[in-house]
Design an enzyme around this catalytic site. Structure first.
Site, PDB file in Angstrom:
ATOM      1  N   ARG A  31       1.062  -1.066   0.026  1.00 12.97           N
ATOM      2  CA  ARG A  31       0.107  -0.025   0.367  1.00 12.97           C
ATOM      3  C   ARG A  31       0.952   1.609  -0.017  1.00 12.97           C
ATOM      4  NH1 ARG A  31      -4.243   0.945   4.583  1.00 12.97           N
ATOM      5  NH2 ARG A  31      -4.690  -1.411   3.911  1.00 12.97           N
ATOM      6  N   HIS A  77      -7.994  -2.906  -7.659  1.00 21.42           N
ATOM      7  CA  HIS A  77      -7.335  -2.355  -6.147  1.00 21.42           C
ATOM      8  C   HIS A  77      -9.052  -2.681  -5.097  1.00 21.42           C
ATOM      9  CE1 HIS A  77      -4.787   0.171  -4.001  1.00 21.42           C
ATOM     10  NE2 HIS A  77      -5.882   0.697  -3.233  1.00 21.42           N
ATOM     11  N   TYR A 121     -16.759  15.066 -13.855  1.00 19.31           N
ATOM     12  CA  TYR A 121     -16.839  15.440 -13.977  1.00 19.31           C
ATOM     13  C   TYR A 121     -15.234  15.335 -14.709  1.00 19.31           C
ATOM     14  CZ  TYR A 121     -20.518  17.514 -11.012  1.00 19.31           C
ATOM     15  OH  TYR A 121     -21.571  17.934 -10.715  1.00 19.31           O
TER      16      TYR A 121
END
Length: 745
Positions: A31, A77, A121
């Site tokens: 990680r 993931h 967006y």
């Protein structure tokens, strides 16, 4: 038959230790820390690979970030969309990355700390260099693939990155018990360093720094401690002193302005706003009177923070003040920690490049072994087709005389003619001599008739010659480490030529900023603090004009000098010092500053008991009283210290200070308990103790009782309190002995 439960007895501490170690290693390896080979964290690696798999290439249209995030989360993931989108955003920010890997379209945040727009967006696609130097050759078996979390897909263990990404883009991450913080570097310089190492594996840190002189931050700026970089790059840890780039521009009327055109890398984000606030604070606290105005004129074209100075101001002194008192000069803590060979390791710049070069040789070996195998297969088929063209009439006769494909293939590979009808005995003899391989036989059987055209045969011969040349090239690369090194260097030079950019950060040895603070002119001022803990200082004349309002509205009013300090005694037995120079000096109606912002006083956990001027303590004796009825007198000289916080008294568990007040020795004390027991004693019966002492018991308290209030009665003065809505005159009480129970009222 039901299987009996099996109970495993184990030591709880051992189980916790093992579980925590497993968790820590998971965070470290899977990680938080980048791999030294590709310089990527797992979330970055998976995001880039998913974009590659989705075909979101640099020459294709942008795709919605939400699509990329969702696909990455579903396939590779499964740790939440925010971490994936966060990684995608950072990889697209040219002010954060030395070389952005993602081409973002839309609002991906700003250098001033504005966040990116929502993923629905924004759009993104791969940058060209990411596709060419990070994701190319994945189809050539250059890296291992492992099953994903649910074993429905395959993902690469590491990406076949051709450039030292860990140095080019740097890294930052917080694991368990360790952190990494690697500064970004210049792509062209790092490639030169890699080539230098490949030519001389014994190169040392000092020699390597001839190619990589220091970090190259995307925000530019200055590195001020060049001589310390050698030790940092040798050990992999240290502190780099970074500064913003400042220019002095003339203005009309003989004035000057300081223009900040580049900021330190550590100032990215909210720290720009903090820098502006720090400059405002310099003006408010009277650290400087030279600043007239400050404006942030930064735009997409770059950083431009303008500080206008008054006429006659020393611009050089002001720049030094900014370096000394604000984040315009900051420290970048280097900790070059990465995962190498499956474990975290802190390494210098040469070992980091050594790991990268070893990875490049591994990539090249696997790539050219795969290419060689493919070319050998192609050569086998081409040779079969060329040989077939020479005996095409015989092959046609075999095909026409065969009952099925199996018989025809058996004849082509083993010369078996038993089940085939031939026109002549000679043709059958010739067919019996055929010995094509399995692949060659399949290629012949699948060959189209147009391949027999003369031009097609010529093209086949040319392809065969090219295949032979490729085989010779690949065998030469695989057979010689020197030839392989030249191949890798040639590719690196191509990346440098196409993608390298000029250095932005200047690396030099710069003198430390020295600021000689001018002592303010001493003057009498009045310290005011209201009931909400907001404090300020005002001119004595302003206080005299507003004396009635000031005394009514403020909890504390002290006349003192502007060079003095204020002592704040709290119920927790602490004394906090507050410099009056740290408070704003202004008008009577100014709001002031919360006192806990400029001292160690904690408004959430402490209450004021007594506030006085530090200078006044030298001639005072202080009386301390607690809820547990502990009393003592302390010489004020004991509190003439320089520490911002010191213990004013020692308290028993659960006790707190109720009273701190100066005494002369002729007064009397009346202790009032929660159960309305009263005891009056003379101050002279309270012994003088050190500030570290607990004191003596002033009154015997009943079970569950404690003091509500301690009254100090001046000698010869009437003293009245209200008790159960009636006036009670304490000055009429008789004086008793210390450490007695007192009387009930």
């Amino acid at each position: 038959m039901r299987q009996e439960e099996q109970i495993i007895r184990t030591e709880y501490s051992e189980l916790m230790q093992k579980s925590f170690i497993d968790y820590a290693m998971s965070v470290i390896i899977a990680r938080a820390l980048p791999d030294v080979r590709d310089g990527l964290k797992p979330v970055q690696r998976r995001t880039l690979y998913d974009m590659y798999e989705l075909g979101i290439r640099y020459d294709k249209p942008y795709r919605k970030s939400a699509r990329i995030v969702g696909d990455t989360m579903g396939k590779y993931h499964p740790h939440g969309d925010s971490s994936i989108y966060g990684a995608l955003v950072v990889m697209a920010q040219d002010f954060k990355m030395g070389m952005p890997l993602v081409d973002g379209h839309g609002n991906f945040g700003s250098i001033e700390g504005d966040g990116a727009a929502a993923m629905r967006y924004t759009e993104a696609r791969l940058h060209k260099i990411t596709q060419e130097a990070y994701l190319a050759d994945l189809d050539k078996n250059v890296v291992d693939f492992v099953p994903n979390f649910d074993e429905t897909e395959k993902e690469p263990v590491v990406l076949p990155v051709k450039v030292p990404n860990l140095l080019v883009n740097g890294a930052e991450g917080i694991a368990v018990g360790m952190t990494t913080n690697i500064p970004p570097h210049n792509l062209g310089e790092v490639i030169d360093g890699v080539i230098a190492y490949m030519k001389n594996p014994d190169i040392n840190t000092e020699q390597m720094m001839a190619y990589i002189p220091g970090p190259d931050f995307p925000t530019g700026g200055l590195v001020a401690n060049k001589d310390e970089l050698k030790a940092i790059y040798a050990t992999g840890s240290g502190k780099i002193k970074v500064r913003g780039k400042v220019e002095i521009e003339p203005m009309k009327g003989g004035r000057e302005r300081i223009v900040i055109t580049e900021i330190p890398y550590t100032m990215i984000g909210a720290n720009i706003g903090k820098f502006l606030n720090d400059v405002y604070s310099l003006v408010e606290t009277k650290k400087t009177n030279d600043i007239v105005d400050i404006t942030n004129q930064s735009s997409k074209e770059g950083i431009r923070i303008v500080i206008e100075l008054r006429k006659g101001a020393d611009a050089g002194h002001m720049i030094n003040l900014l370096y000394k008192k604000t984040k315009l000069e900051d420290t970048f803590g280097v900790n070059m920690l990465a995962v190498a060979d499956g474990r975290p390791e802190t390494m210098g710049i040469v070992p980091m490049i050594r790991h990268h070069v070893a990875f490049q040789y591994e990539l090249a070996t696997r790539k050219y072994q795969t290419l060689l195998s493919r070319e050998l297969d192609k050569k086998e088929i081409q040779e079969g087709l060329i040989a077939a063209c020479d005996v095409i009439d015989l092959i046609i006769e075999i095909l026409r005389g065969s009952k099925n494909v199996k018989d025809a293939k058996a004849c082509l590979t083993g010369g078996v003619t038993a089940n085939i009808t031939f026109k002549t005995r000679q043709a059958e003899k010739n067919a019996a001599r055929l010995r094509f391989t399995e692949r060659q036989a399949d290629a012949i059987l699948e060959m189209r008739l147009y391949k027999l055209i003369g031009l097609e045969i010529e093209a086949l011969m040319k392809d065969h010659e090219k295949t032979l040349a490729n085989i010779a090239e690949y065998e030469a690369i695989l057979g010689s480490r020197g030839v392989m090194a030249k191949t890798i260097i040639k590719e690196l030079q191509r990346y440098k030529k196409e993608y390298a950019r000029p250095r932005r950060t200047v690396v030099d040895n710069l003198e430390a900023a020295v600021v000689v603070e001018e002592k303010p002119e001493e003057m009498d001022i009045v310290f005011l603090m209201d009931r909400f803990g907001y404090a300020k200082t005002i001119d004595v004349a302003a206080y005299e004009r507003n004396k009635e309002a000031a005394d009514a509205e403020n909890r504390c009013v002290i006349t003192c000098r502007n060079t003095d300090k204020i002592c704040i005694f709290t119920n927790r037995g602490q004394m906090h010092l507050l410099k009056l120079s740290d408070l704003p000096f202004g008008k009577f109606r100014d709001k002031g500053t919360p006192i806990d912002n400029v001292s160690n006083y904690n408004s959430g956990g402490e209450n004021f008991v007594y506030i006085t001027n530090l200078c006044a303590l030298s001639s005072q004796k202080l009386l301390f009283g607690t809820r547990g009825a502990m009393l003592k007198a302390v010489d004020g000289k004991e509190f003439l210290v320089s520490k911002k916080t010191t213990a004013a008294t020692k308290l028993a568990d659960g006790d707190e200070v109720l009273l701190v007040t100066p005494i002369e020795g002729s007064e009397t004390i009346v202790m009032q308990s929660e159960k309305d027991f009263f005891l009056r004693i003379g101050v002279d019966t309270v012994p003088e103790k050190k500030k570290t002492a607990v004191g003596v018991r002033g009154m015997k308290l009943g079970a569950g009782d404690q003091l509500r209030q301690i009254h100090l009665l001046p000698e010869g003065q009437r003293y009245v309190i209200e008790l159960r809505q009636k006036e009670t005159e304490l000055s009429n009480m008789r004086v008793g002995n210390r450490d007695t129970k007192g009387t009930k009222k």
